[in-house]
Design a protein around this motif. Structure first.
Motif, short mmCIF file in Angstrom:
data_model
loop_
_atom_site.label_atom_id
_atom_site.label_comp_id
_atom_site.label_asym_id
_atom_site.label_seq_id
_atom_site.Cartn_x
_atom_site.Cartn_y
_atom_site.Cartn_z
N ALA A 1 1.04 -1.08 0.12
CA ALA A 1 -0.15 0.12 -0.05
C ALA A 1 0.88 1.31 0.14
CB ALA A 1 -0.90 0.13 1.17
N LYS A 2 2.20 1.07 0.56
CA LYS A 2 3.03 2.23 0.63
C LYS A 2 4.36 1.81 0.46
CE LYS A 2 0.40 5.24 3.90
NZ LYS A 2 0.17 5.92 5.14
N TRP A 3 5.10 2.44 -0.16
CA TRP A 3 6.37 2.30 -0.34
C TRP A 3 7.47 3.27 -0.06
CZ3 TRP A 3 2.90 1.70 -3.90
CH2 TRP A 3 2.66 2.44 -5.03
N SER A 4 8.91 3.10 0.21
CA SER A 4 9.87 4.26 0.34
C SER A 4 10.58 4.61 -0.84
CB SER A 4 10.61 3.77 1.63
OG SER A 4 11.45 2.47 1.13
N GLY A 5 10.44 3.73 -1.70
CA GLY A 5 11.41 4.43 -2.88
C GLY A 5 10.65 5.53 -3.63
N SER A 6 11.18 6.06 -4.73
CA SER A 6 10.88 7.34 -5.27
C SER A 6 10.15 7.23 -6.49
CB SER A 6 12.29 8.10 -5.70
OG SER A 6 13.21 7.50 -6.63
N TYR A 7 9.80 5.82 -6.95
CA TYR A 7 9.14 5.53 -8.29
C TYR A 7 7.65 5.42 -7.83
CZ TYR A 7 13.72 4.46 -9.62
OH TYR A 7 14.92 4.52 -9.95
N ASN A 8 6.88 5.88 -8.98
CA ASN A 8 5.39 5.85 -8.64
C ASN A 8 4.90 4.42 -9.28
OD1 ASN A 8 4.87 5.67 -11.78
ND2 ASN A 8 5.01 8.05 -11.87
N ARG A 9 3.60 4.14 -8.95
CA ARG A 9 3.19 2.89 -9.46
C ARG A 9 3.39 2.30 -10.57
NH1 ARG A 9 -0.32 -0.49 -6.70
NH2 ARG A 9 -1.79 -1.59 -8.16
N ASN A 10 3.08 3.04 -11.58
CA ASN A 10 3.41 2.78 -13.05
C ASN A 10 4.96 2.41 -13.54
OD1 ASN A 10 0.72 2.73 -13.99
ND2 ASN A 10 0.75 4.87 -14.64
N GLU A 11 5.86 3.16 -12.95
CA GLU A 11 7.19 3.10 -12.84
C GLU A 11 7.35 1.75 -12.42
OE1 GLU A 11 8.88 7.66 -13.11
OE2 GLU A 11 8.55 6.75 -11.19
N LEU A 12 7.03 1.33 -11.19
CA LEU A 12 7.34 0.30 -10.56
C LEU A 12 6.96 -1.02 -11.33
CD1 LEU A 12 6.97 1.15 -6.82
CD2 LEU A 12 8.97 0.51 -8.01
N MET A 13 5.64 -0.98 -11.86
CA MET A 13 5.12 -1.96 -12.55
C MET A 13 5.92 -2.23 -14.01
SD MET A 13 1.09 -1.08 -11.81
CE MET A 13 0.38 -2.24 -13.16
N ALA A 14 6.22 -1.05 -14.42
CA ALA A 14 7.06 -1.26 -15.71
C ALA A 14 8.58 -1.89 -15.41
CB ALA A 14 7.47 0.24 -16.23
N LEU A 15 9.27 -1.51 -14.16
CA LEU A 15 10.47 -2.03 -13.94
C LEU A 15 10.05 -3.74 -13.68
CD1 LEU A 15 11.82 0.87 -11.60
CD2 LEU A 15 12.92 -0.17 -13.72
N GLY A 16 9.03 -3.91 -12.92
CA GLY A 16 8.69 -5.26 -12.77
C GLY A 16 8.54 -6.06 -13.86
N TYR A 17 7.82 -5.52 -14.98
CA TYR A 17 7.83 -6.10 -16.19
C TYR A 17 9.12 -6.51 -16.80
CZ TYR A 17 5.34 -7.36 -20.60
OH TYR A 17 4.96 -8.18 -21.88
#
Length: 223
Positions: free
Chosen positions: A167-183
């Motif tokens: 629900a919350k994270w400490s990194g500087s990336y937004n949700r879409n950025e993180l999902m793209a990195l996960g992809y």
């Protein structure tokens, strides 16, 4: 899901496929390669599987570029509950190599672990995301022949990645950025980035390309 070090080998594969086409006789009497569908015919789906989605027909036009799939992006992003702009940007990111059934299968013969489809999905990711989904009976091998399926699978894979974010994270990336990195790098790395870890050069480059493709992706899906 970018494949490392694949740029120049792809050129070799494309040239090889073009050479094969160039030396084929012009009549219909030439034997087709083993396992290949008849000329002008779409590959038959596996027994019990629905026919490929007819809403996209790049096999006839030769157009496998991301803008060709705007209807599929809108449809399947809505189905999976993700941002269509993200899905379109992912397609642009994954368009670094040529797509099409012949080229992709030629490349896989050289590199068996290669990804398939316009969204460059690896077998393991596809097998995981199709469980319990409307395309659960469609095998991974269908992806090169059915771009709509490839877009749909990518949408649900992104959905599954997003579901793993806290629900919350400490990194500087937004949700879409993180999902793209996960992809690009996998769920484990995505969660590490959410906790503040720094992406390596390849992941950083993938994110930079996402940013470069973001505005035009939004224009396409929101037009």
């Amino acid at each position: 899901m970018a494949e490392r070090g694949a740029k120049w080998p792809w050129v070799v594969v494309v040239l090889g496929v073009l050479a094969i086409w160039a030396f084929q006789p012009g009549d219909d009497s030439a034997p087709a390669p083993a396992g290949a569908p008849p000329a002008g015919a779409a590959s038959a789906p596996a027994s019990g599987s629905p026919a490929p989605d007819s809403s996209s027909s790049p096999r006839a036009s030769g157009d496998y570029t991301p803008p060709h799939f705007v209807p599929e992006v809108r449809r399947y992003a809505a189905e999976a509950g993700i941002d269509p702009q993200l899905l379109m940007a992912i397609l642009f990111n994954e368009s670094y190599k040529p797509h099409g059934p012949d080229v992709e299968r030629a490349w896989q013969k050289m590199k068996p672990e290669a990804s398939f489809g316009v969204a460059n999905m690896h077998r393991a990711a596809y097998e995981e995301c199709r469980r319990g989904r409307p395309f659960a009976d469609r095998p991974w091998e269908d992806l090169p022949d059915d771009p709509a399926l490839a877009v749909r699978a990518a949408a649900w894979h992104l959905h599954d990645l997003g579901a793993q974010l806290p629900a919350k994270w400490s990194g500087s990336y937004n949700r879409n950025e993180l999902m793209a990195l996960g992809y690009n790098t996998g769920a484990g790395n995505m969660l590490a980035f959410a906790r503040g870890a720094n992406p390596g050069p390849e992941a950083r480059s993938y994110l930079d390309r996402l940013h470069d493709n973001w505005a035009k992706s939004g224009e396409l899906v929101k037009a």
